[in-house]
Design an enzyme around this catalytic site. Structure first.
Site, PDB file in Angstrom:
ATOM      1  N   SER A   1     -46.188 -69.291   2.157  1.00  0.00           N
ATOM      2  CA  SER A   1     -46.083 -70.765   2.298  1.00  0.00           C
ATOM      3  C   SER A   1     -47.623 -71.362   2.519  1.00  0.00           C
ATOM      4  CB  SER A   1     -45.319 -71.173   3.503  1.00  0.00           C
ATOM      5  OG  SER A   1     -43.982 -70.965   3.322  1.00  0.00           O
TER       6      SER A   1
ATOM      7  N   HIS B   1     -43.854 -72.903  -2.194  1.00  0.00           N
ATOM      8  CA  HIS B   1     -43.683 -71.724  -3.047  1.00  0.00           C
ATOM      9  C   HIS B   1     -43.537 -72.163  -4.558  1.00  0.00           C
ATOM     10  CE1 HIS B   1     -42.917 -68.767   0.113  1.00  0.00           C
ATOM     11  NE2 HIS B   1     -42.704 -69.862   0.972  1.00  0.00           N
TER      12      HIS B   1
ATOM     13  N   HIS C   1     -36.123 -65.812  -0.275  1.00  0.00           N
ATOM     14  CA  HIS C   1     -35.776 -65.685   1.380  1.00  0.00           C
ATOM     15  C   HIS C   1     -34.335 -65.535   1.485  1.00  0.00           C
ATOM     16  CE1 HIS C   1     -39.620 -68.076   1.056  1.00  0.00           C
ATOM     17  NE2 HIS C   1     -39.997 -67.481   2.219  1.00  0.00           N
TER      18      HIS C   1
ATOM     19  N   TYR D   1     -32.797 -66.499   4.036  1.00  0.00           N
ATOM     20  CA  TYR D   1     -32.329 -67.794   4.701  1.00  0.00           C
ATOM     21  C   TYR D   1     -32.023 -68.610   3.542  1.00  0.00           C
ATOM     22  CZ  TYR D   1     -37.063 -69.706   4.189  1.00  0.00           C
ATOM     23  OH  TYR D   1     -38.216 -70.167   3.609  1.00  0.00           O
ATOM     24  N   GLU D   2     -32.305 -68.656   2.151  1.00  0.00           N
ATOM     25  CA  GLU D   2     -31.898 -69.486   0.959  1.00  0.00           C
ATOM     26  C   GLU D   2     -30.517 -68.941   0.741  1.00  0.00           C
ATOM     27  OE1 GLU D   2     -35.130 -70.223  -2.054  1.00  0.00           O
ATOM     28  OE2 GLU D   2     -36.029 -68.617  -0.808  1.00  0.00           O
TER      29      GLU D   2
ATOM     30  N   ALA E   1     -47.062 -67.053   6.115  1.00  0.00           N
ATOM     31  CA  ALA E   1     -47.342 -68.021   7.269  1.00  0.00           C
ATOM     32  C   ALA E   1     -46.445 -67.642   8.469  1.00  0.00           C
ATOM     33  CB  ALA E   1     -47.017 -69.483   6.895  1.00  0.00           C
TER      34      ALA E   1
ATOM     35  N   MET F   1     -40.359 -65.247   8.655  1.00  0.00           N
ATOM     36  CA  MET F   1     -38.960 -65.244   8.202  1.00  0.00           C
ATOM     37  C   MET F   1     -39.008 -64.393   6.741  1.00  0.00           C
ATOM     38  SD  MET F   1     -37.879 -69.213   8.749  1.00  0.00           S
ATOM     39  CE  MET F   1     -38.251 -69.932  10.415  1.00  0.00           C
ATOM     40  N   SER F   2     -39.809 -63.574   6.712  1.00  0.00           N
ATOM     41  CA  SER F   2     -40.037 -62.872   5.482  1.00  0.00           C
ATOM     42  C   SER F   2     -40.785 -61.650   5.534  1.00  0.00           C
ATOM     43  CB  SER F   2     -40.698 -63.745   4.424  1.00  0.00           C
ATOM     44  OG  SER F   2     -42.153 -64.053   4.717  1.00  0.00           O
TER      45      SER F   2
ATOM     46  N   ASN G   1     -49.137 -71.789  12.899  1.00  0.00           N
ATOM     47  CA  ASN G   1     -48.921 -72.934  14.420  1.00  0.00           C
ATOM     48  C   ASN G   1     -48.442 -71.861  15.449  1.00  0.00           C
ATOM     49  OD1 ASN G   1     -46.196 -72.368  12.331  1.00  0.00           O
ATOM     50  ND2 ASN G   1     -45.496 -72.199  14.509  1.00  0.00           N
TER      51      ASN G   1
ATOM     52  N   HIS H   1     -42.729 -77.925   8.619  1.00  0.00           N
ATOM     53  CA  HIS H   1     -43.085 -76.952   7.442  1.00  0.00           C
ATOM     54  C   HIS H   1     -44.376 -77.703   7.012  1.00  0.00           C
ATOM     55  CE1 HIS H   1     -42.468 -74.191   4.404  1.00  0.00           C
ATOM     56  NE2 HIS H   1     -42.734 -75.043   3.617  1.00  0.00           N
TER      57      HIS H   1
END
Length: 269
Positions: free
Chosen positions: A37, A67, A89, A91-92, A119, A209-210, A233, A245
């Protein structure tokens, strides 16, 4: 060069993608990088760039803001590299096979070294936003492993030791970057403060998350793997402001120069 053919349209998605990469870009560069990201603008720093879409490379599209969804071949610091702007991902709603298709295609094409970027949220107190960290290990809370199940794209050996997954040789080239243990959570929501407290107590330094499934798939395919994460963050419960995001992508863009320097160091070794 791996044995792939454009005429072999009945092969697996990985084989078709590898064939498309060969047809579009020719023989593979030694290095490839997956840009997470906010990091796609790194491709603006490549010289002699040539690009294609994920569709051109027979790869599923990515639908996440930040992306870009393109592949760019060029040179960085005088070294040839292929950059993938974005990833698929879990989560997609993608299967794990789809999430690692690009990485497996790179390996089949003949890329030897893969750099995965992302990230992440910082859990360890010294990892402040903007820091670029080397990933030394991971904790996989997704419950998904790319070597599970049955597929023609699995390596012959699936019961592999991953204690050296994140290549010690490559990490040693970047001694000025802090090392961190990466916890993968399934997303897409950011973690709760209670989850962050749990992760910290379990030894995680950053959370994302990846990357984990891609790293396992690449290592199983005999690629040398380096993972670099930008602390975008402070994780939930540590940060005093709501996570967004937009904040993630803004901070990661600020780390582009550090990422470029790290990649050039690794490729020059």
């Amino acid at each position: 060069m791996p044995d792939v053919s454009l005429e072999d349209t009945e092969n697996s998605p990985v084989q078709r993608s590898a064939a498309r990469l060969q047809a579009i870009f020719g023989d593979p560069p030694p290095f490839a990088v997956v840009l997470g990201s906010g990091l796609s603008p790194l491709t603006d720093r490549l010289t002699a760039p040539r690009s294609c879409s994920r569709a051109d490379a027979a790869l599923p599209p990515t639908g996440v803001h930040g992306h870009a969804g393109t592949l760019v071949r060029g040179e960085l610091g005088g070294h040839p590299i292929l950059a993938l702007c974005g990833r698929n991902h879990l989560y997609e709603g993608h299967s794990v096979a789809t999430a690692v298709q690009a990485v497996r295609a790179l390996a089949r094409w003949g890329v030897k070294t893969l750099v995965l970027t992302s990230a992440v949220g910082g859990i360890r107190p010294d990892l402040r936003p903007g820091t670029l960290a080397r990933i030394s290990d991971h904790i996989n809370f997704s419950g998904v492993n790319p070597l599970a199940g049955h597929s023609p794209d699995h390596p012959a050996e699936r019961f592999i030791d991953i204690s050296r997954l994140y290549a010690p040789r490559l990490r040693a080239l970047l001694p000025d970057l802090p090392e961190a243990v990466y916890a993968m959570m399934p997303g897409p929501t950011y973690e709760s403060p209670a989850e962050i407290r749990m992760l910290g107590r379990m030894g995680a330094d950053v959370v994302g998350m990846s990357m984990v499934q891609e790293a396992i798939a690449a290592y199983a395919a005999k690629m040398e793997v380096l993972s670099l994460s930008v602390i975008s963050n402070l994780a939930a419960g540590i940060s005093t402001t709501p996570l967004t995001h937009e904040e993630v992508t803004e901070v990661t863009r600020g780390a582009l120069a550090r990422l470029e320097a790290a990649l050039c160091t690794v490729m020059a070794a």
